[in-house]
Design an enzyme around this catalytic site. Structure first.
Site: not given
Ligand code: CA
Length: 689
Positions: A195, A197, A273, A316, A343, A403-404, A620, A658
């Site tokens: 979270g 971000e 981040n 990031d 990253k 990444n992950w 999305c 949505m």
């Molecule tokens: Ca991030």
């Protein structure tokens, strides 16, 4: 003593032996420490505590791989991303899908034993940056543990899937989410959160595995000083922040990359981040302990050491990638190391007892934000102007050079295998006017992408994806395989001298571990992000993988990603001489869109709609309205267009995932977005892009 008793005595040792080989007792700490010996199962996220993702199994090997075929596949009825590592205990697969659903599946037949749906409120999707994914469960003493998108940690009964206890690890704060798999450390379940971000304060928590009671919590960034610091570590960290930093939460969420060393009793994890992304906006300074690899004492959650991979993080570069432990001889000295392909493009080897920097090197070409690392401290040497408050194209992109997606280590070759993304770029345009707003994401990114992020258009070579075999001692690649897609899946290494990896184009491939020669492929019908696992049932080796394209790359659907394949998610299981055929249901649009309504909006309005769409809807519904896992709005029906405002502002489709944007957008803006969508449909009506 009669005959009966003699027989009983004779049989007794045999019974003990057979029960030992099939079920060595409850899955407790001593058994978890010895998982390396237990090749029939895959009991932990990285198979062993050191996270090697190496199985000694070798029925499937470089000579027999040609006979590897599908045993079964099971459709999971979702178009969203699948990232889980399936765990396998005694012939049962425990895995997760979209919206934190948990499945127990018979590994031999694919029959579903039970499903658990935690019923995550679908409007949570608004605060989830990178698809409604989950990376798997933890197993311990007859329970299955899952973290949910709405921040719950749930213990389920392994046999029935019935909840035993639930811990609300993030309370009511809707900006938090959990996508990572819980981990087990001596009777505790460890869980982080995501979270940063949105603007939250990151932390990692330990819960009693039996009761769900919290044992300890380690915050990754300091809170409000007026309320007092939780620890000396927080006080130290506060000196590296400026202004009223706590008002944004600070970030540093530990959303993946958690491992435990039972010998040192240290728990390691990476942090994300800072909030906001840009240090010139949030305030200069290192912003501890964001973008760091952290070790805490498992007994009490107190800081043992930290190593900040990206001080004053600005792009990031979360440090939440998988952490792998190994005992290596480096410079003639035996070292207990922890490793990460970050990253930020650098592969780090640290001393896991002390956090001391041993070595680091770029594992991809084209890293632009830094010119190298200080050889003594490992602190990055930033490129001139790298953190300045002006629009700059930076490589790697926020999705990272890695990444992950899990990497694997083969003790036979001494190599670490990982998916790497070479030359990904991103236009960082910091917003100097940014102010924290709890109702929206808080990147401080000034809009998003007026026009495609196509590398060709910004005059840089297109990004590519690679499977890299990295020598962590020499800090250089032993071999590289170039993939047709930029984003690919996690990796498995086996005793059969094999490395398995799924790709964005839906191909599951096997390579010779020693030289990277491709030996086998299978079309899984949809892109693969998750790593395969291998195990045996009744002495036969199987290999399973979740196939489902999504995550940030799948949703965003960036141009230049290569021939990625969207589709319905499934789990596939392979064995030698497997003869099943995959029947993938058709997905996507074969015909160009036909605009359902017309628009008389001005070019200026359509342009505004373009900017608004890419900033608010694009994450999305795809950049420039070319979507994958969620509806492609160029194909929206007349009914959707008639209800457009009600869907976007009224939340009439919240239950389908949505969320309402009523706190973000107004009616005029929604009409501009709609005009843009119609214009895109008209533009695309001659050909599907
Ligand atoms: Ca991030």
């Amino acid at each position: 003593m009669g005959k009966h008793h003699v027989a009983a005595l004779l049989f007794l040792p045999v019974l003990i032996l057979s029960s030992c080989s099939s079920r060595p007792g409850p899955l407790d700490d001593s058994r978890l420490r010895e998982t390396d010996q237990e090749t029939s199962n895959w009991l932990m996220y990285g198979r062993t505590y050191d996270d090697h993702r190496f199985s000694p199994l070798k029925q499937i090997n470089e000579d027999t791989i040609g006979k590897l075929g599908l045993a079964w596949s099971r459709e999971l009825g979702t178009t969203r991303g699948l990232e889980a590592t399936p765990l396998v205990e005694d012939g049962i697969i425990y895995t997760t899908g979209a919206w934190s659903l948990v499945y127990a599946i018979d590994a031999k037949t694919g029959e579903i034993r039970w499903t658990y749906d935690p019923k995550v409120p679908r409007e949570r999707a608004y605060f989830i940056c990178c698809d409604v994914v989950n990376r798997g469960v933890a197993l311990y003493k007859g329970k299955v543990y899952v973290g949910t998108l709405d921040g719950r940690l749930i213990a389920l009964d392994e046999h029935s899937g019935t909840p035993v206890w639930t811990a609300a690890t993030t309370g009511d704060a809707k900006q938090y989410s959990i996508t990572g798999a819980p981990r087990i450390a001596k009777g505790m379940v460890i869980i982080g959160n995501a979270g940063a971000e949105n603007g939250v304060r990151g932390y990692i928590s330990a819960y009693d595995a039996e009761t769900g009671k919290m044992t300890w919590r380690f915050y990754t960034v300091p809170g409000d000083p007026s309320k007092g610091f939780e620890s000396k570590a927080m006080e130290t960290a506060s000196k590296t922040w400026k202004g009223e930093y706590w008002k944004t939460g600070g970030g540093g969420t530990p959303w993946e990359g958690i491992v435990y060393d039972p010998t040192l009793d240290l728990l390691y994890f990476g942090t994300g981040n800072a909030t906001a992304w840009y240090r010139a906006i949030r305030g200069e300074g290192d912003s501890l302990y964001t973008a760091s690899i952290i070790a805490v004492h498992a007994r009490n959650g107190e800081l043992a050491w930290y190593f900040q991979t990206t001080p004053g993080e600005n792009w990031d570069y979360d440090a939440t990638q998988p952490l792998m432990q190994a005992d290596l001889t480096i410079g003639g000295r035996a070292r207990k190391v922890i490793m990460q392909a970050n990253k930020n493009g650098f592969f780090y080897v640290l001393d896991r007892e002390t956090g001391e920097f041993i070595s680091g090197a770029p594992f991809v070409n084209g890293v632009t934000w830094a010119t190298g690392l200080d050889p003594k401290t490992g602190r990055p040497i930033e490129s001139p102007g790298a953190g300045e408050l002006k629009p700059t194209i930076v490589s790697p992109s926020p999705d990272g050079a890695h990444n992950w997606n899990p990497m694997a280590f083969s003790p036979a070759t001494g190599l670490v295998y990982l998916n790497a993304k070479v030359g990904t770029q991103f236009l960082h345009a910091p917003d100097p006017k940014w102010k924290y707003d709890a109702e929206r994401s808080n990147l401080a990114l000034d809009g998003m992408y007026d026009g495609p992020l196509n590398a060709k258009l910004i005059g840089m070579p297109p990004a590519t994806g690679e499977l890299v075999a990295w020598d962590p001692v020499a800090q250089k690649a032993a071999w590289r395989v170039s993939n047709p897609t930029v984003e690919d899946g996690g990796v498995l290494a086996t005793g059969g001298n094999l490395v398995f990896q799924g790709r964005g184009d839906g191909v599951l491939a096997a390579y010779r571990a020693s030289d990277g020669k491709q030996l086998w492929t299978f079309d899984a019908g949809t892109g693969i992000m998750a790593p395969p696992v291998t195990y045996t049932v009744d002495g036969t080796q199987y290999l399973s993988v979740m196939a489902g394209w999504g995550g940030a790359p799948g949703l965003f659907n960036a141009p230049g990603s290569g021939p990625v394949k969207h589709g319905y998610g499934r789990i596939l299981t392979f064995t030698l001489n497997g003869t099943a055929t995959l029947k993938a249901p058709p997905f996507g649009h074969k015909e160009p869109p036909v605009p359902a309504i017309t628009t008389n909006a001005s070019p200026k309005t359509i342009h505004e709609g373009n900017l608004l769409f890419n900033a608010n809807c694009g994450p999305c519904h795809g950049i420039n309205a070319v979507a994958g896992p969620v509806p492609d709005l160029r194909y929206a029906s007349k009914e959707v267009h008639q209800d457009f405002e009600n869907i976007v502002l009224g939340g009439s489709r919240a239950s389908a995932g949505m969320p309402s944007f009523k706190n973000i957008l107004n009616t005029t803006q929604v009409r501009a977005i709609q005009a843009y969508v119609v214009a895109r449909a008209a533009e695309s009506s001659k050909q599907v892009k």
